[in-house]
Scaffold this motif. Structure first.
Motif, PDB file in Angstrom:
ATOM      1  N   HIS A 370       0.828  -1.205   0.000  1.00  0.00           N
ATOM      2  CA  HIS A 370       0.000   0.000   0.000  1.00  0.00           C
ATOM      3  C   HIS A 370       0.868   1.263   0.000  1.00  0.00           C
ATOM      4  CE1 HIS A 370      -4.002  -1.682   0.230  1.00  0.00           C
ATOM      5  NE2 HIS A 370      -3.620  -2.512   1.173  1.00  0.00           N
ATOM      6  N   ALA A 371       2.020   1.199   0.642  1.00  0.00           N
ATOM      7  CA  ALA A 371       2.899   2.369   0.694  1.00  0.00           C
ATOM      8  C   ALA A 371       3.350   2.783  -0.707  1.00  0.00           C
ATOM      9  CB  ALA A 371       4.111   2.082   1.572  1.00  0.00           C
ATOM     10  N   THR A 372       3.539   1.811  -1.593  1.00  0.00           N
ATOM     11  CA  THR A 372       3.991   2.127  -2.948  1.00  0.00           C
ATOM     12  C   THR A 372       2.895   2.802  -3.767  1.00  0.00           C
ATOM     13  OG1 THR A 372       3.289  -0.001  -3.915  1.00  0.00           O
ATOM     14  CG2 THR A 372       5.483   0.100  -2.898  1.00  0.00           C
ATOM     15  N   GLY A 373       1.626   2.560  -3.411  1.00  0.00           N
ATOM     16  CA  GLY A 373       0.504   3.117  -4.162  1.00  0.00           C
ATOM     17  C   GLY A 373       0.195   2.352  -5.435  1.00  0.00           C
ATOM     18  N   LYS A 374       1.004   1.354  -5.779  1.00  0.00           N
ATOM     19  CA  LYS A 374       0.811   0.573  -7.016  1.00  0.00           C
ATOM     20  C   LYS A 374       0.139  -0.761  -6.674  1.00  0.00           C
ATOM     21  CE  LYS A 374       5.105   2.603  -8.761  1.00  0.00           C
ATOM     22  NZ  LYS A 374       6.502   2.332  -9.178  1.00  0.00           N
ATOM     23  N   ILE A 375      -1.165  -0.712  -6.574  1.00  0.00           N
ATOM     24  CA  ILE A 375      -1.878  -1.878  -6.044  1.00  0.00           C
ATOM     25  C   ILE A 375      -2.860  -2.492  -7.041  1.00  0.00           C
ATOM     26  CG2 ILE A 375      -1.679  -1.093  -3.654  1.00  0.00           C
ATOM     27  CD1 ILE A 375      -4.595  -0.117  -3.906  1.00  0.00           C
ATOM     28  N   LYS A 376      -2.845  -2.049  -8.284  1.00  0.00           N
ATOM     29  CA  LYS A 376      -3.824  -2.535  -9.270  1.00  0.00           C
ATOM     30  C   LYS A 376      -3.753  -4.047  -9.440  1.00  0.00           C
ATOM     31  CE  LYS A 376      -5.042  -2.062 -14.173  1.00  0.00           C
ATOM     32  NZ  LYS A 376      -4.773  -1.329 -15.439  1.00  0.00           N
ATOM     33  N   LEU A 377      -2.609  -4.556  -9.857  1.00  0.00           N
ATOM     34  CA  LEU A 377      -2.461  -5.996 -10.087  1.00  0.00           C
ATOM     35  C   LEU A 377      -2.488  -6.759  -8.778  1.00  0.00           C
ATOM     36  CD1 LEU A 377      -2.010  -8.251 -12.134  1.00  0.00           C
ATOM     37  CD2 LEU A 377       0.462  -7.855 -11.948  1.00  0.00           C
ATOM     38  N   TYR A 378      -1.882  -6.166  -7.745  1.00  0.00           N
ATOM     39  CA  TYR A 378      -1.834  -6.800  -6.420  1.00  0.00           C
ATOM     40  C   TYR A 378      -3.242  -7.107  -5.906  1.00  0.00           C
ATOM     41  CZ  TYR A 378      -1.501  -6.917  -1.309  1.00  0.00           C
ATOM     42  OH  TYR A 378      -1.635  -7.253   0.012  1.00  0.00           O
ATOM     43  N   GLN A 379      -4.118  -6.096  -5.891  1.00  0.00           N
ATOM     44  CA  GLN A 379      -5.469  -6.291  -5.372  1.00  0.00           C
ATOM     45  C   GLN A 379      -6.288  -7.203  -6.274  1.00  0.00           C
ATOM     46  OE1 GLN A 379      -6.297  -5.749  -2.534  1.00  0.00           O
ATOM     47  NE2 GLN A 379      -5.738  -3.764  -1.709  1.00  0.00           N
ATOM     48  N   SER A 380      -6.062  -7.119  -7.569  1.00  0.00           N
ATOM     49  CA  SER A 380      -6.812  -7.963  -8.506  1.00  0.00           C
ATOM     50  C   SER A 380      -6.562  -9.441  -8.227  1.00  0.00           C
ATOM     51  CB  SER A 380      -6.436  -7.626  -9.952  1.00  0.00           C
ATOM     52  OG  SER A 380      -6.738  -6.287 -10.257  1.00  0.00           O
ATOM     53  N   LEU A 381      -5.299  -9.812  -8.097  1.00  0.00           N
ATOM     54  CA  LEU A 381      -4.957 -11.226  -7.930  1.00  0.00           C
ATOM     55  C   LEU A 381      -5.300 -11.725  -6.538  1.00  0.00           C
ATOM     56  CD1 LEU A 381      -3.778 -13.724  -9.188  1.00  0.00           C
ATOM     57  CD2 LEU A 381      -1.496 -12.935  -8.565  1.00  0.00           C
ATOM     58  N   VAL A 382      -4.863 -10.982  -5.502  1.00  0.00           N
ATOM     59  CA  VAL A 382      -5.132 -11.400  -4.124  1.00  0.00           C
ATOM     60  C   VAL A 382      -6.641 -11.432  -3.850  1.00  0.00           C
ATOM     61  CG1 VAL A 382      -4.853 -10.781  -1.687  1.00  0.00           C
ATOM     62  CG2 VAL A 382      -2.906 -10.612  -3.240  1.00  0.00           C
ATOM     63  N   GLY A 383      -7.360 -10.408  -4.327  1.00  0.00           N
ATOM     64  CA  GLY A 383      -8.798 -10.367  -4.115  1.00  0.00           C
ATOM     65  C   GLY A 383      -9.524 -11.505  -4.806  1.00  0.00           C
ATOM     66  N   THR A 384      -9.098 -11.844  -6.009  1.00  0.00           N
ATOM     67  CA  THR A 384      -9.738 -12.944  -6.745  1.00  0.00           C
ATOM     68  C   THR A 384      -9.559 -14.264  -6.012  1.00  0.00           C
ATOM     69  OG1 THR A 384      -9.403 -11.829  -8.870  1.00  0.00           O
ATOM     70  CG2 THR A 384      -9.777 -14.207  -8.923  1.00  0.00           C
ATOM     71  N   ILE A 385      -8.348 -14.516  -5.548  1.00  0.00           N
ATOM     72  CA  ILE A 385      -8.099 -15.759  -4.820  1.00  0.00           C
ATOM     73  C   ILE A 385      -8.901 -15.797  -3.517  1.00  0.00           C
ATOM     74  CG2 ILE A 385      -6.325 -17.085  -3.589  1.00  0.00           C
ATOM     75  CD1 ILE A 385      -4.346 -16.160  -5.714  1.00  0.00           C
ATOM     76  N   THR A 386      -8.977 -14.656  -2.831  1.00  0.00           N
ATOM     77  CA  THR A 386      -9.720 -14.602  -1.565  1.00  0.00           C
ATOM     78  C   THR A 386     -11.196 -14.929  -1.761  1.00  0.00           C
ATOM     79  OG1 THR A 386      -8.213 -12.948  -0.639  1.00  0.00           O
ATOM     80  CG2 THR A 386     -10.399 -13.111   0.357  1.00  0.00           C
ATOM     81  N   ARG A 422       1.698 -12.265  -1.901  1.00  0.00           N
ATOM     82  CA  ARG A 422       2.064 -10.954  -1.350  1.00  0.00           C
ATOM     83  C   ARG A 422       3.578 -10.789  -1.299  1.00  0.00           C
ATOM     84  NH1 ARG A 422      -2.631 -12.130   2.334  1.00  0.00           N
ATOM     85  NH2 ARG A 422      -4.242 -10.610   1.772  1.00  0.00           N
ATOM     86  N   LEU A 423       4.281 -11.856  -0.940  1.00  0.00           N
ATOM     87  CA  LEU A 423       5.745 -11.804  -0.928  1.00  0.00           C
ATOM     88  C   LEU A 423       6.286 -11.471  -2.321  1.00  0.00           C
ATOM     89  CD1 LEU A 423       7.155 -14.703   1.301  1.00  0.00           C
ATOM     90  CD2 LEU A 423       7.561 -12.256   1.542  1.00  0.00           C
ATOM     91  N   TRP A 424       5.740 -12.100  -3.321  1.00  0.00           N
ATOM     92  CA  TRP A 424       6.200 -11.857  -4.690  1.00  0.00           C
ATOM     93  C   TRP A 424       5.934 -10.416  -5.101  1.00  0.00           C
ATOM     94  CZ3 TRP A 424       3.502 -10.653  -9.256  1.00  0.00           C
ATOM     95  CH2 TRP A 424       4.262 -10.726 -10.423  1.00  0.00           C
ATOM     96  N   PHE A 425       4.779  -9.881  -4.722  1.00  0.00           N
ATOM     97  CA  PHE A 425       4.419  -8.521  -5.105  1.00  0.00           C
ATOM     98  C   PHE A 425       5.309  -7.478  -4.430  1.00  0.00           C
ATOM     99  CE2 PHE A 425       0.383  -9.915  -7.010  1.00  0.00           C
ATOM    100  CZ  PHE A 425       0.354  -9.067  -8.110  1.00  0.00           C
ATOM    101  N   VAL A 426       5.550  -7.616  -3.111  1.00  0.00           N
ATOM    102  CA  VAL A 426       6.361  -6.601  -2.436  1.00  0.00           C
ATOM    103  C   VAL A 426       7.803  -6.639  -2.924  1.00  0.00           C
ATOM    104  CG1 VAL A 426       4.907  -6.467  -0.384  1.00  0.00           C
ATOM    105  CG2 VAL A 426       6.800  -8.099  -0.432  1.00  0.00           C
ATOM    106  N   ASN A 427       8.257  -7.793  -3.377  1.00  0.00           N
ATOM    107  CA  ASN A 427       9.582  -7.872  -3.980  1.00  0.00           C
ATOM    108  C   ASN A 427       9.626  -7.092  -5.289  1.00  0.00           C
ATOM    109  OD1 ASN A 427      11.207  -9.777  -6.214  1.00  0.00           O
ATOM    110  ND2 ASN A 427      12.368  -9.255  -4.382  1.00  0.00           N
ATOM    111  N   ASP A 428       8.545  -7.188  -6.061  1.00  0.00           N
ATOM    112  CA  ASP A 428       8.485  -6.499  -7.347  1.00  0.00           C
ATOM    113  C   ASP A 428       8.259  -4.995  -7.185  1.00  0.00           C
ATOM    114  OD1 ASP A 428       8.228  -6.535 -10.326  1.00  0.00           O
ATOM    115  OD2 ASP A 428       6.182  -5.884  -9.860  1.00  0.00           O
ATOM    116  N   LEU A 429       7.405  -4.614  -6.205  1.00  0.00           N
ATOM    117  CA  LEU A 429       7.030  -3.207  -6.055  1.00  0.00           C
ATOM    118  C   LEU A 429       8.042  -2.405  -5.247  1.00  0.00           C
ATOM    119  CD1 LEU A 429       3.203  -3.624  -5.310  1.00  0.00           C
ATOM    120  CD2 LEU A 429       4.261  -2.913  -7.462  1.00  0.00           C
TER     121      LEU A 429
END
Length: 513
Positions: A370-386, A422-429
């Motif tokens: 969330h700190a990066t502000g780049k959450i488009k793909l992050y929320q899409s994937l995590v939200g879909t799985i949830t 989430r680990l993969w995303f924070v590494n990328d972002l």
């Protein structure tokens, strides 16, 4: 401000929130038992499922809450007070619209769902509708409260936050005391009195912020660029937030559709335990989140990494101290706490402990994203799985004829999958050092967990928990062992030195030779 001073402030804020949590948890556990006995299992289950209809729409509130918190912390990290005031004013304007939208959705789609989908006894529908309407109003109040709450946390005024939380808990305790002595319908009165408590708390927050923060003086502000950033961020965050709410409430609705309100009561009890555990570790999260975002805003990434590592380890320690005794002595605790224990409460709680541990240790990673502000793909994937828990659980219940515990097992599996995503995303972002995190934090946590589980299993075979004394002895022993193993396995050399220096400092301060 130095790294050491920041850590001291976080530790002080955590202590304030921890005291607030302990008080809140003790009172909440007591009031839950009284409310269950006063309302009865059926009405208690009705309150849980009907209130959930409104919570289903509160994802709008949750999405904007995270956005407001993120942008306030980010601008404070950059020390731009003009932008802080703009963020607050634009947020208030948006929140007024959200409150109106919640009312619209609740009084249209929500009413339809209430009368056509929920399994509520005919003679209790009038009382359930009162609960529903009071919950709608309380949700609107919570929307208005969020920007003020976010401002208090962004300025790290945790003492006020803690005091108001304690006052709120005391008011809810007063509600329970009054409820027992009222002859009118207990379910209706309970919902009305809780709404009054929500109103009082919102008034206190507004008055405090107006008196202490110049940026909280609301005036209509239209900043097209800021509005676009807030709404764009919230739009993508809304999907993730709605997925989380849909998961929790979807489980509640599925249990109601395939089983009976008594199973909803067991679910409500397990969620109450989950809320208590959440409060147990949330203190460190609330205290550390603003600083994590401020470190990122100032591009002090190494400090942010160290703080995230430390926060995850401390969260684990807090979780393991409370969760192990609860997991191994669930039956004793439930009977001591409730007296009348709804069926399936024990397996629900045990599986939910695992879910909570996984999700809690992922929360600092979510803060980095969330700190990066780049959450488009992050929320899409995590939200879909949830949200996949709903169709998957429906298929298992509809065609497998399985017991209600299956929905919790599915939820646990999906939480583990999301943790690694989430680990993969924070590494990328944010170039988060995943290998260091896995080797220095997760590997040590797993080893410590295995040792503690084996020890608790052995101690459970030697000492059957049939009295408060035995439970307290087991709790003290397991906590002491947890602290010892945590110091030996989880702390690195730098953290061990900091811990020893702090102990020596306290010893010199309070012990006179």
């Amino acid at each position: 401000m130095s790294d050491i001073n920041n850590n001291k402030r976080i530790a002080k804020n955590t202590m304030m929130l921890y005291i607030r949590m302990l008080f809140s948890m003790v009172v909440s556990l007591y009031t839950s038992r009284v409310v269950l006995n006063t309302l009865g299992v059926e009405d208690y289950g009705i309150y849980g499922v009907v209130g959930g209809v409104v919570v289903l729409f509160s994802f709008l509130n949750n999405a904007m809450s995270v956005a407001t918190q993120r942008f306030l912390n980010f601008e404070l990290g950059r020390q731009d007070m003009f932008r802080v005031k703009c963020v607050f004013n634009v947020s208030i304007t948006i929140y007024i619209f959200i409150a109106l939208l919640i009312i619209l959705l609740s009084e249209t789609i929500g009413i339809w769902f209430f009368y056509t989908k929920l399994n509520i006894p005919f003679d209790r529908q009038n009382a359930a509708m009162w609960v529903y309407q009071m919950s709608v109003l309380a949700s609107c109040l919570s929307v208005i409260r969020i920007p003020y709450n976010a401002l208090v946390i962004a300025y790290e005024k945790m003492s006020f936050f803690a005091y108001v939380s304690i006052i709120e808990v005391l008011l809810k305790l007063l509600v329970v005391i009054v409820l027992v002595h009222i002859a009118f319908d207990h379910l209706i009165m309970y919902s009305i009195l809780l709404f009054i408590v929500s109103f009082v708390v919102v008034v206190v927050y507004v008055l405090y912020c107006n008196l202490n923060f110049s940026v909280s003086k609301y005036s209509f502000c239209w900043d097209k660029e800021l509005f676009g950033k807030l709404t764009s961020y919230s739009a993508w965050n809304m999907f993730g937030a709605s997925a989380g709410v849909a998961k929790d409430q979807g489980i509640n609705f599925l249990l109601n559709i395939f089983f009976t309100p008594s199973i909803n009561a067991a679910h409500a009890i397990s969620m109450q335990i989950n809320s208590a555990i959440f409060q147990f570790y949330n203190s460190i999260l609330v205290a550390a989140q603003p600083q994590i975002i401020k470190y990122y805003a100032a591009q002090e990434l190494e400090k942010m990494y160290r703080l995230v590592f430390l926060v995850v380890k401390i969260i684990y320690l807090l979780l393991i101290v409370i969760s192990l005794p609860l997991f191994f002595d669930t039956s004793f605790i439930l009977n001591l706490w409730l007296g009348t224990v709804p069926e399936y409460s024990m397996p629900f709680i045990r599986i939910l402990i695992g879910i909570t541990c996984v999700d809690a240790m992922a929360t600092p990673l979510m803060t980095v994203a969330h700190a990066t502000g780049k959450i488009k793909l992050y929320q899409s994937l995590v939200g879909t799985i949830t949200i996949c828990i709903i169709p998957i659980s429906y298929l298992f219940l509809r065609y497998g004829g399985l017991e209600p515990t299956i929905v919790y097992v599915i939820s646990l599996c999906l939480s583990i999958v999301n943790f690694f995503i989430r680990l993969w995303f924070v590494n990328d972002l944010a170039k988060f050092p995943v290998y260091d995190f896995l080797s220095q934090v997760m590997f040590r946590v797993i080893i410590m967990t295995i040792i503690l589980v084996l020890f608790m299993h052995l101690m459970g075979n030697l000492f059957i928990c049939d009295s408060v004394f035995i439970f307290v002895v087991k709790l003290v022993i397991s906590s002491a062992l947890s602290l010892f193993l945590f110091y030996c396995l989880c702390f690195n050399s730098r953290e061990k030195n900091m811990f020893i220096n702090k102990i020596q400092s306290c010893f010199k301060q309070y012990v006179k030779f």
